[in-house]
Design an enzyme around this catalytic site. Structure first.
Site, PDB file in Angstrom:
ATOM      1  N   ASN A  13      -3.954  -4.305  -0.027  1.00 31.70           N
ATOM      2  CA  ASN A  13      -3.935  -2.847  -0.004  1.00 31.70           C
ATOM      3  C   ASN A  13      -2.900  -2.429  -1.039  1.00 31.70           C
ATOM      4  O   ASN A  13      -1.701  -2.501  -0.786  1.00 31.70           O
ATOM      5  CB  ASN A  13      -3.545  -2.355   1.400  1.00 31.70           C
ATOM      6  CG  ASN A  13      -3.313  -0.854   1.441  1.00 31.70           C
ATOM      7  OD1 ASN A  13      -3.690  -0.132   0.517  1.00 31.70           O
ATOM      8  ND2 ASN A  13      -2.693  -0.370   2.516  1.00 31.70           N
ATOM      9  N   LYS A  15      -2.177   0.422  -2.148  1.00 29.88           N
ATOM     10  CA  LYS A  15      -1.582   1.748  -1.914  1.00 29.88           C
ATOM     11  C   LYS A  15      -1.572   2.529  -3.240  1.00 29.88           C
ATOM     12  O   LYS A  15      -2.517   2.391  -4.003  1.00 29.88           O
ATOM     13  CB  LYS A  15      -0.187   1.606  -1.297  1.00 29.88           C
ATOM     14  CG  LYS A  15      -0.217   0.654  -0.084  1.00 29.88           C
ATOM     15  CD  LYS A  15       1.019   0.698   0.743  1.00 29.88           C
ATOM     16  CE  LYS A  15       0.845  -0.255   1.927  1.00 29.88           C
ATOM     17  NZ  LYS A  15       1.943  -0.190   2.874  1.00 29.88           N
ATOM     18  N   HIS A  98      -5.247   4.091   7.982  1.00 32.60           N
ATOM     19  CA  HIS A  98      -3.964   3.421   7.727  1.00 32.60           C
ATOM     20  C   HIS A  98      -2.832   4.302   8.265  1.00 32.60           C
ATOM     21  O   HIS A  98      -2.924   5.537   8.205  1.00 32.60           O
ATOM     22  CB  HIS A  98      -3.797   3.185   6.222  1.00 32.60           C
ATOM     23  CG  HIS A  98      -2.626   2.309   5.915  1.00 32.60           C
ATOM     24  ND1 HIS A  98      -1.357   2.801   5.870  1.00 32.60           N
ATOM     25  CD2 HIS A  98      -2.536   0.984   5.703  1.00 32.60           C
ATOM     26  CE1 HIS A  98      -0.513   1.802   5.618  1.00 32.60           C
ATOM     27  NE2 HIS A  98      -1.211   0.678   5.517  1.00 32.60           N
ATOM     28  N   GLU A 100      -0.105   5.160   7.092  1.00 34.14           N
ATOM     29  CA  GLU A 100       0.440   6.128   6.123  1.00 34.14           C
ATOM     30  C   GLU A 100      -0.453   7.368   6.045  1.00 34.14           C
ATOM     31  O   GLU A 100       0.044   8.479   5.838  1.00 34.14           O
ATOM     32  CB  GLU A 100       0.592   5.456   4.744  1.00 34.14           C
ATOM     33  CG  GLU A 100       1.770   4.481   4.754  1.00 34.14           C
ATOM     34  CD  GLU A 100       1.621   3.308   3.810  1.00 34.14           C
ATOM     35  OE1 GLU A 100       0.780   3.347   2.902  1.00 34.14           O
ATOM     36  OE2 GLU A 100       2.370   2.320   3.999  1.00 34.14           O
ATOM     37  N   GLU A 170      -1.775  -3.253  12.632  1.00 37.31           N
ATOM     38  CA  GLU A 170      -0.590  -3.062  11.793  1.00 37.31           C
ATOM     39  C   GLU A 170       0.490  -2.311  12.567  1.00 37.31           C
ATOM     40  O   GLU A 170       0.450  -1.071  12.635  1.00 37.31           O
ATOM     41  CB  GLU A 170      -0.965  -2.269  10.537  1.00 37.31           C
ATOM     42  CG  GLU A 170      -1.982  -2.965   9.660  1.00 37.31           C
ATOM     43  CD  GLU A 170      -1.823  -2.572   8.197  1.00 37.31           C
ATOM     44  OE1 GLU A 170      -1.716  -3.478   7.375  1.00 37.31           O
ATOM     45  OE2 GLU A 170      -1.787  -1.372   7.900  1.00 37.31           O
ATOM     46  N   GLY A 176       5.890  -2.400   5.182  1.00 37.00           N
ATOM     47  CA  GLY A 176       6.769  -2.121   4.046  1.00 37.00           C
ATOM     48  C   GLY A 176       8.244  -2.204   4.375  1.00 37.00           C
ATOM     49  O   GLY A 176       9.090  -1.772   3.593  1.00 37.00           O
ATOM     50  N   SER A 216       4.212  -6.490   6.334  1.00 37.26           N
ATOM     51  CA  SER A 216       5.135  -7.442   5.714  1.00 37.26           C
ATOM     52  C   SER A 216       4.652  -8.892   5.778  1.00 37.26           C
ATOM     53  O   SER A 216       5.457  -9.807   5.866  1.00 37.26           O
ATOM     54  CB  SER A 216       6.549  -7.299   6.313  1.00 37.26           C
ATOM     55  OG  SER A 216       7.043  -5.983   6.091  1.00 37.26           O
TER      56      SER A 216
HETATM   57  P1  PGA Z   1       3.060  -4.314   3.651  1.00 36.07           P
HETATM   58  O1  PGA Z   1       1.874  -3.271   3.909  1.00 36.07           O
HETATM   59  O2  PGA Z   1       2.415  -5.677   3.538  1.00 36.07           O
HETATM   60  O3  PGA Z   1       3.705  -3.863   2.362  1.00 36.07           O
HETATM   61  O4  PGA Z   1       3.979  -4.230   4.820  1.00 36.07           O
HETATM   62  C1  PGA Z   1       0.805  -3.586   4.728  1.00 36.07           C
HETATM   63  C2  PGA Z   1      -0.114  -2.401   4.839  1.00 36.07           C
HETATM   64  O5  PGA Z   1       0.397  -1.276   4.868  1.00 36.07           O
HETATM   65  O6  PGA Z   1      -1.335  -2.540   4.891  1.00 36.07           O
END
Ligand code: PGA
Length: 254
Positions: A13, A15, A98, A100, A170, A176, A216
């Site tokens: 992903n 982003k 997601h 976010e 998640e 993140g 992460s």
């Molecule tokens: P990350 O993001 O691996 O940077 O923690 C995962 C995601 O948001 O899908």
């Protein structure tokens, strides 16, 4: 993972990262490193990067996904992109709900449900994200939160659609932040989601559905997380932006 019962899928992903002009070469770089992988490899990229990503992925084992869509088929929705538009340019997967998007763009369980239905109707494979906030975990309501998110996401969805559906667990506190869920925590919640599918549909549907972990996941911890029975892959943010790290995660899934 359980290769006999369901697909293992490692999906990046990106982003809001990487320029359209960087995309073709980067996808080629990833494709060269994951050639012949036993698991499915997906790169979900920003809308404006999709065309270049699709071009670069031709003839490789990398599949391309979008990071969002709008649930209406067409109309007066300035700035939005429909499922049919994505399908039309050759997109295969799409991330839906997601955290976010839920956090910054007012997505709710109901809009997630509408988007899942729109994606399936257009022939796209949704990667549906669910996960609890830190406060919710500390309050001891992770199971309730994730269960209700899952139940609402799939309202009105027939079990026959599940061959094209991926769920990503998640935990929001792990995205993140460098704070990964332990493999036991990931397994516990992926199993809860699978049990919800079993209640809603049946055991065959539950056992056949790919449930990823995301938050992460990186080259160092992927093997341990993916070693769990109910963790069928990863949704990878930060570590998908470096081809070496992403390829290491794909290898960990074998
Ligand atoms: P990350 O993001 O691996 O940077 O923690 C995962 C995601 O948001 O899908």
């Amino acid at each position: 993972m359980n290769y006999d019962k369901r697909k293992t899928i490692i999906a990046g992903n990106w982003k809001m990262n990487k320029l359209p002009s960087e995309t073709y070469d980067y996808i080629k770089e990833v494709a060269a490193k994951v050639e012949g992988a036993k698991c499915e490899v997906v790169a979900c990229v920003p809308f404006v990067n999709l065309a270049n990503a699709i071009e670069a992925a031709k003839g490789t084992n990398v599949k391309i996904g979008a990071e969002n869509l709008h649930f209406m088929p067409s109309g007066a929705f300035t700035g939005e992109v429909s499922a049919a538009m994505l399908k039309d340019i050759g997109v295969e997967y799409v991330i839906i709900g997601h955290s976010e998007r839920r956090q910054y763009f007012a997505e709710t369980d109901i809009t997630v449900n509408k988007k899942v239905i729109a994606a399936l109707e257009a022939g796209l494979k949704p990667i549906v994200c669910v996960g609890e906030l830190l406060d919710e975990r500390e309050q001891g309501i992770t199971a309730e939160i994730v269960s209700i998110q899952t139940k609402i996401a799939f309202m009105g969805v027939d079990k026959s659609a599940f061959k094209n559906i991926v769920i990503a667990y998640e935990p929001v506190w792990a995205i993140g932040t460098g704070k990964t869920a332990t493999s036991d925590q990931a397994e516990e919640v992926c199993k809860i989601i699978r049990d919800v599918l079993c209640d809603l549909y049946d055991e065959e549907t539950a056992e056949g559905t790919t449930i990823q972990y995301g938050g992460s996941m990186n080259a160092g911890n992927a093997k341990e997380l993916l070693g769990k029975y109910d963790v069928d892959g990863g949704l990878i943010g930060g570590a998908s932006l470096k081809s070496e790290d992403f390829a290491t995660i794909v290898k960990a899934a074998e």
